[in-house]
Design a protein around this motif. Structure first.
Motif, PDB file in Angstrom:
ATOM      1  N   MET A   1      62.310 -15.217 -17.729  1.00 56.28           N
ATOM      2  CA  MET A   1      61.745 -14.837 -16.147  1.00 56.28           C
ATOM      3  C   MET A   1      60.913 -15.806 -15.662  1.00 56.28           C
ATOM      4  O   MET A   1      59.248 -14.911 -16.546  1.00 56.28           O
ATOM      5  N   ARG A   2      60.994 -16.220 -15.082  1.00 52.69           N
ATOM      6  CA  ARG A   2      59.749 -16.681 -14.272  1.00 52.69           C
ATOM      7  C   ARG A   2      59.790 -16.468 -13.281  1.00 52.69           C
ATOM      8  O   ARG A   2      59.989 -15.723 -12.181  1.00 52.69           O
ATOM      9  N   VAL A   3      57.899 -16.549 -13.409  1.00 51.36           N
ATOM     10  CA  VAL A   3      57.602 -15.612 -12.140  1.00 51.36           C
ATOM     11  C   VAL A   3      56.568 -16.537 -10.416  1.00 51.36           C
ATOM     12  O   VAL A   3      55.929 -16.740 -11.516  1.00 51.36           O
ATOM     13  N   GLN A   4      57.248 -15.697  -9.709  1.00 49.69           N
ATOM     14  CA  GLN A   4      56.227 -16.656  -8.423  1.00 49.69           C
ATOM     15  C   GLN A   4      54.394 -15.385  -8.587  1.00 49.69           C
ATOM     16  O   GLN A   4      55.340 -14.440  -9.420  1.00 49.69           O
ATOM     17  N   ASN A   5      53.601 -16.228  -8.232  1.00 50.34           N
ATOM     18  CA  ASN A   5      52.336 -15.564  -8.061  1.00 50.34           C
ATOM     19  C   ASN A   5      51.994 -14.511  -9.268  1.00 50.34           C
ATOM     20  O   ASN A   5      51.507 -13.345  -9.277  1.00 50.34           O
ATOM     21  N   VAL A   6      52.365 -15.685 -10.704  1.00 47.16           N
ATOM     22  CA  VAL A   6      52.299 -14.736 -11.504  1.00 47.16           C
ATOM     23  C   VAL A   6      50.637 -13.976 -12.142  1.00 47.16           C
ATOM     24  O   VAL A   6      50.504 -13.885 -12.632  1.00 47.16           O
ATOM     25  N   ARG A   7      49.938 -14.969 -11.580  1.00 49.70           N
ATOM     26  CA  ARG A   7      48.574 -14.517 -11.433  1.00 49.70           C
ATOM     27  C   ARG A   7      47.996 -13.064 -11.232  1.00 49.70           C
ATOM     28  O   ARG A   7      47.439 -12.866 -12.163  1.00 49.70           O
ATOM     29  N   GLU A   8      48.647 -13.141 -10.416  1.00 52.56           N
ATOM     30  CA  GLU A   8      48.725 -11.555  -9.207  1.00 52.56           C
ATOM     31  C   GLU A   8      49.107 -10.894 -10.420  1.00 52.56           C
ATOM     32  O   GLU A   8      48.775  -9.478 -10.488  1.00 52.56           O
ATOM     33  N   LEU A   9      50.358 -11.027 -10.834  1.00 51.15           N
ATOM     34  CA  LEU A   9      50.969 -10.151 -12.237  1.00 51.15           C
ATOM     35  C   LEU A   9      49.804  -9.524 -13.329  1.00 51.15           C
ATOM     36  O   LEU A   9      50.114  -8.565 -13.422  1.00 51.15           O
ATOM     37  N   VAL A  10      49.357 -10.491 -13.813  1.00 51.50           N
ATOM     38  CA  VAL A  10      48.512 -10.981 -14.892  1.00 51.50           C
ATOM     39  C   VAL A  10      47.280 -10.088 -14.482  1.00 51.50           C
ATOM     40  O   VAL A  10      46.761  -9.173 -15.523  1.00 51.50           O
ATOM     41  N   TYR A  11      47.273  -9.799 -13.297  1.00 51.38           N
ATOM     42  CA  TYR A  11      45.217  -9.250 -12.804  1.00 51.38           C
ATOM     43  C   TYR A  11      45.521  -8.216 -13.558  1.00 51.38           C
ATOM     44  O   TYR A  11      45.340  -7.235 -13.558  1.00 51.38           O
ATOM     45  N   TRP A  12      47.002  -7.350 -12.396  1.00 52.60           N
ATOM     46  CA  TRP A  12      47.446  -5.880 -12.465  1.00 52.60           C
ATOM     47  C   TRP A  12      47.524  -5.335 -13.908  1.00 52.60           C
ATOM     48  O   TRP A  12      47.457  -4.527 -15.206  1.00 52.60           O
ATOM     49  N   ILE A  13      47.938  -6.218 -15.116  1.00 55.16           N
ATOM     50  CA  ILE A  13      48.607  -5.390 -16.358  1.00 55.16           C
ATOM     51  C   ILE A  13      47.266  -5.690 -17.127  1.00 55.16           C
ATOM     52  O   ILE A  13      47.089  -4.882 -18.013  1.00 55.16           O
ATOM     53  N   LEU A  14      46.494  -6.773 -17.040  1.00 55.29           N
ATOM     54  CA  LEU A  14      44.917  -6.502 -17.988  1.00 55.29           C
ATOM     55  C   LEU A  14      44.172  -5.640 -16.722  1.00 55.29           C
ATOM     56  O   LEU A  14      42.606  -5.429 -17.591  1.00 55.29           O
ATOM     57  N   ALA A  15      44.198  -5.466 -16.048  1.00 52.09           N
ATOM     58  CA  ALA A  15      43.397  -4.157 -15.189  1.00 52.09           C
ATOM     59  C   ALA A  15      42.753  -3.604 -15.856  1.00 52.09           C
ATOM     60  O   ALA A  15      41.191  -2.590 -15.704  1.00 52.09           O
ATOM     61  N   GLU A  16      42.909  -2.812 -17.102  1.00 55.90           N
ATOM     62  CA  GLU A  16      42.197  -1.966 -17.833  1.00 55.90           C
ATOM     63  C   GLU A  16      42.043  -2.530 -19.564  1.00 55.90           C
ATOM     64  O   GLU A  16      42.005  -2.021 -19.841  1.00 55.90           O
ATOM     65  N   THR A  17      42.382  -3.567 -19.404  1.00 53.97           N
ATOM     66  CA  THR A  17      41.879  -4.496 -20.660  1.00 53.97           C
ATOM     67  C   THR A  17      40.599  -4.998 -20.930  1.00 53.97           C
ATOM     68  O   THR A  17      40.176  -5.522 -19.623  1.00 53.97           O
ATOM     69  N   PRO A  18      39.543  -4.768 -20.919  1.00 56.22           N
ATOM     70  CA  PRO A  18      38.054  -4.615 -21.458  1.00 56.22           C
ATOM     71  C   PRO A  18      38.443  -6.371 -21.465  1.00 56.22           C
ATOM     72  O   PRO A  18      38.978  -7.029 -22.599  1.00 56.22           O
TER      73      PRO A  18
END
Length: 418
Positions: free
Chosen positions: A346-363
């Motif tokens: 899967m190619r993801v548009q605006n993937v950076r925004e998704l990665v921000y959310w995925i890593l939001a709880e990762t120090p």
């Protein structure tokens, strides 16, 4: 209609966009989610005075709500409930076919096809009955066509192009069968999902980040081709690769890379792809017989960079099929109605925004830190502190609790209806 036929008329339709204000809306909508298209359409109407406006031309017709996810217990319930609505439509004879002469109609047009279009849109709930003049394609019809397009995953330009005409003329009986099939799928999928999850709906070519039952962000996706379908997935996102290399899978070496090298001997060099033997010695393209299967015995690795097929980010999760989600340098694909062009990933548009959310709880991985590592071009990996549940699902029809029913093409032919 087959996927190949749909692709061909979508390509043809792309050349038929209208000029003026509607065309500006269509251009602004390139690469946007359905929600973003709706926002843009309402802004355009308010700013440019396009008649009674997309947001108020049919006050009793509901627009999709941004916060409602495709996959949730409530969606499973309302999809089941919507079956009765479509059973009633079928019992009354369904809806009329919209004639091909409706193709290309836009605001201000008159013609014998308009009444059929109005009736079709009214029966499905996109247009209020008795709104406007029966023979005129007015702002009411324009708004209704755009709603219809959004509900069917098409660009909301208000034009009855070939893609829209195809969707309009899918029989009510087929839509009812889709709802019945997908109600069962949704019921089976929606138990113990988790509070923070990522859902990719393959037929919609769309990805949602869902938190506490709310779709906090949506992303247009490019999914697998009909002959290289994206698989169903139940896994957990465990790692993000920044500025990744790309190791070409054997299936792509065989199906794509070898034919390309036969036709274009400098293809690998132009695309920064290196060749390594089993002992990790680098080889030159001239050392390989491209008219044999010899190439599948070697490793092909694309350098990191803005040309890399994975773009600047790759989202990893355990998968027996070896698939993943990733960025892409080919951003233009996100602007297409037909977005089934990958080899299964899967190619993801605006993937950076998704990665921000995925890593939001990762120090250690704040937005600023993510931006910095991407900008540096350095190869780095981030381990997700709390692996996130991930679901790739196949849902072609669903109804959210706001009462809006959405449909997508059965791109892989899995619904068992025709």
């Amino acid at each position: 209609m087959s996927a190949i036929t749909r692709r061909s008329f979508l390509t043809t339709a792309a050349s038929g966009l209208a000029a003026g204000a509607l065309a500006r809306v269509a251009c602004a909508a390139e690469g946007q989610t359905s929600d973003q298209m709706l926002d843009q359409l309402m802004r355009e109407n308010q700013e440019n005075g396009l008649g009674s406006g997309f947001d108020n031309s049919s006050r009793n017709v509901r627009l999709p709500k941004k916060s409602l996810p495709t996959l949730s217990p409530s969606t499973a319930e309302t999809t089941q409930t919507s079956i009765a609505q479509y059973e009633a439509i079928v019992a009354k004879g369904g809806w009329p076919n919209v004639p091909a002469s409706a193709t290309g109609l836009r605001v201000g047009a008159r013609g014998p096809a308009v009444p059929s279009l109005r009736t079709r849109l009214s029966i499905a709930g996109d247009l209020e009955l008795n709104s406007g003049e029966a023979q005129v394609f007015d702002s009411y019809v324009d708004a209704a066509v755009r709603r219809f397009q959004v509900r069917h995953g098409l660009h909301a330009d208000g034009l009855v192009n070939e893609a829209a005409l195809h969707a309009l003329n899918v029989p009510a009986e087929q839509r009812l069968a889709q709802l019945r099939t997908n109600a069962g799928r949704l019921k089976a999928l929606t138990g113990n999902l988790g509070n923070r999850i990522v859902v990719a709906n393959i037929p919609a070519a769309q990805i949602e980040a869902i938190e506490n039952g709310v779709a906090v962000t949506r992303h247009i996706a490019v999914a697998g081709k009909p002959d290289r379908p994206s698989p169903d997935v139940r896994s957990k996102i465990t790692q993000i690769n920044f500025n990744p290399f790309w190791t070409v899978p054997v299936s792509i070496i065989r199906k794509d890379l070898i034919p390309k090298m036969q036709a274009e001997p400098d293809y690998l060099t132009k695309n920064h792809i290196r060749i390594y033997d089993p002992k990790n010695n680098e080889l030159q393209p001239s050392q390989i017989d491209w008219y044999s299967t010899e190439a599948v015995n070697y490793k092909f690795k694309q350098d990191a960079g803005d040309f890399n097929s994975l773009g600047s980010m790759k989202i990893n999760f355990p998968s027996p099929d070896g698939v993943y989600m990733h960025d892409t340098p080919s951003k233009n694909l996100f602007g297409e109605d037909f977005r089934f062009a990958s080899s299964g990933c899967m190619r993801v548009q605006n993937v950076r925004e998704l990665v921000y959310w995925i890593l939001a709880e990762t120090p250690g991985w704040s937005k600023a830190e993510i931006d910095e590592v991407i900008k540096s071009g350095e190869r780095k990996d981030a381990k997700v502190a709390k692996p996130l549940p991930l679901y790739w699902v196949y849902v072609t029809a669903w109804a959210t609790p706001d009462g809006v029913v959405q449909f997508r093409d059965d791109i892989y032919g899995r619904d068992g209806v025709s």
